[in-house]
Design an enzyme around this catalytic site. Structure first.
Site, short mmCIF file in Angstrom:
data_model
loop_
_atom_site.label_atom_id
_atom_site.label_comp_id
_atom_site.label_asym_id
_atom_site.label_seq_id
_atom_site.Cartn_x
_atom_site.Cartn_y
_atom_site.Cartn_z
N ASP A 1 17.79 58.24 51.86
CA ASP A 1 17.95 59.17 52.70
C ASP A 1 19.20 60.25 52.32
OD1 ASP A 1 19.91 57.51 53.18
OD2 ASP A 1 20.03 57.74 55.53
N ASP B 1 22.20 55.15 52.60
CA ASP B 1 22.25 53.92 53.38
C ASP B 1 20.86 53.42 53.61
OD1 ASP B 1 22.08 55.57 55.40
OD2 ASP B 1 23.72 54.73 56.44
N SER C 1 23.75 61.90 57.41
CA SER C 1 22.70 60.99 57.10
C SER C 1 21.57 61.95 56.78
CB SER C 1 22.46 59.84 58.11
OG SER C 1 21.62 59.03 57.70
N ASP D 1 22.29 60.14 52.79
CA ASP D 1 23.69 59.54 52.38
C ASP D 1 23.49 58.27 51.57
OD1 ASP D 1 22.86 58.25 54.85
OD2 ASP D 1 24.99 57.57 55.38
#
Length: 449
Positions: A241, A245, A102, A243
């Site tokens: 961010d 999400d 992340s 990733d």
């Protein structure tokens, strides 16, 4: 059962340090495969990743472990976490695996799982996988090994899905925006989504090299986006961010629009159009001002533990459709099963277009109270819960709460993804919340020695 490896957001750590090692990932893939095969016979799992260099190594290890358990694998390549959730559902796969840490730097990596419905894997399933990790690795007969394939059009499928989450009549023509992709998984997705909808897009953080993910860019480093928006006189900026999400936004004046602001905009819009089902779910970190604004509109609001999985769980329990975190995890459960940065940003842009107003005007009805968060890094071997429960720390907590009275609150909690204790103090503008937060953080640091 106490989980040994899984935190609030899967398994995460430094690459090369157990359990973020190739041999563990091989065993993890096998353990997951054994659990799935036991439940559904011949199973299929999708694997996607962000852009960090170690993703290739762990992708291969997981693929080998799953194949050894007799599970078929479909590889998605670099793909935002919510895109993996979506494709897991639409391909009718038994599970999805995300290789990502992340918002962490490239030297970290992690694993999180999605169920066949595109939601975070249930605790009970994670516990079964952990139990299987203690068993010796065995390989199915050669004729029953899992097969591997690559889904070449994964990006295009997800791009079309994102665009479908706002009405066909909505065009972003005339909007000038800056996108910050954090050198992460949205770099080849987000620009296409917004450009195909008509926006004029410029980019930062969209040239990943495996090592630069989240480095001075993205939703956890908004200064880069703010500077670009102001320099280019853009209408707004959007940052994801690593990733994809999480999302935050920046208005034309450079003001940061966080998850609480985005939740307010989406909730108010749906409420006014009679399309808000039930209420809104936030977390222990949700700003007091948002809770009061929702209450003022007659919208029910509930808090859960920090972590988007807990937001989703409560939404499912209540039959509600909207929730999220201050950090930018926003769940629009009527269109997506998990937090989705691109989808959340599109809901806000659709509101801007329909009302013909800039972000700063749309947010006029929300007055957030000052909130200060101080992260205290744990020393190796430290017990976060014991530290927070120590008499000395609790004495300072009681003193801070007495000073805040009914006009603020205190929250101490261990991070679910990093070796940190998060110290949060929130209160009305006339209170010295920064001083109070630092006082409490200093006491926690003192307990660490």
């Amino acid at each position: 059962m106490t989980r040994k490896y899984f935190g609030t957001d899967g398994i995460r750590g430094t690459v090369g340090e157990y359990p973020i090692t190739p041999d563990f990932m091989l065993k993890l893939g096998w353990a997951m495969g054994r659990v799935l095969a036991r439940d559904s016979g011949r199973a299929r799992v999708l694997i996607g990743k962000d852009t960090r260099i170690s993703g290739y190594m762990f992708e291969s290890a997981l693929e080998a472990g799953l194949s050894a358990a007799g599970v078929d694998v479909a590889l998605l390549g670099p793909m935002p976490t919510p895109g993996i959730a979506y494709l897991t559902r639409t391909f009718r796969a038994d599970a999805g695996i995300v290789i990502s840490a992340s918002h962490n730097p490239f030297a970290d990596n992690g694993i999180k799982f999605f169920s066949s419905e595109g939601t975070k894997l249930a605790d009970a399933i994670e516990e079964r996988i952990e139990a299987m990790l203690d068993e010796p690795l065995t390989t199915v007969a050669a004729g029953k090994l899992g097969k591997a394939m690559r889904i070449d059009d994964a990006a295009g499928r997800y791009i079309e899905f994102c665009k479908s989450t706002i009405p066909n009549r909505v065009s972003l023509h005339g909007l000038r925006m800056v996108l910050d992709c954090a050198h992460g998984a949205t770099y080849h997705i987000a620009p296409s989504v917004f450009r195909e909808l008509g926006a004029e897009v410029s980019l930062v953080g969209a040239t990943p090299d495996g090592l630069n993910i989240n480095r001075d860019v993205g939703s956890t480093s908004p200064a880069t986006l703010r500077a670009a928006v102001i320099q280019q006189s853009a209408d707004l900026g959007i940052a994801f961010d690593g990733d994809g999400d999480r999302v935050l936004m920046v208005d034309a004046d450079g003001r940061e629009i966080d998850g609480d602001d985005i939740l307010y905009l989406i909730a108010r819009d749906r409420h006014e159009r009679g399309q808000l089902v039930g209420g809104v779910v936030g977390t222990l970190m949700t700003n007091f001002g948002l809770a009061m604004a929702l209450e003022g509109m007659g919208i029910p609001f509930e808090r859960v533990k920090v972590g988007d999985r807990y937001v989703v769980e409560r939404l499912l329990e209540k039959g509600w459709q909207l929730g999220g975190e201050s950090s930018g995890h926003i769940v629009c459960a009527d269109v997506q099963s998990t937090g989705d940065g691109i989808v959340s940003a599109l809901q806000v842009l659709a509101l801007m277009v329909s009302e013909g107003k800039p972000l700063q005007t749309l947010l006029a009805g929300l007055e957030k109270v000052p909130q200060v968060l101080v992260n205290v890094r744990l020393t190796p071997g430290s017990d976060a819960k014991a530290l927070m429960a120590s008499p000395a720390v609790q004495e300072v907590v009681a003193g801070v709460e007495a000073e805040l009275g009914d006009e603020g609150r205190v929250l101490l909690r261990p991070s679910g993804t990093e070796p940190l204790i998060r110290v949060m103090v929130e209160g009305r503008a006339h209170l010295d919340v920064e001083g109070l937060a630092n006082r409490l953080a200093t006491q926690v640091e003192g307990e660490l020695g």
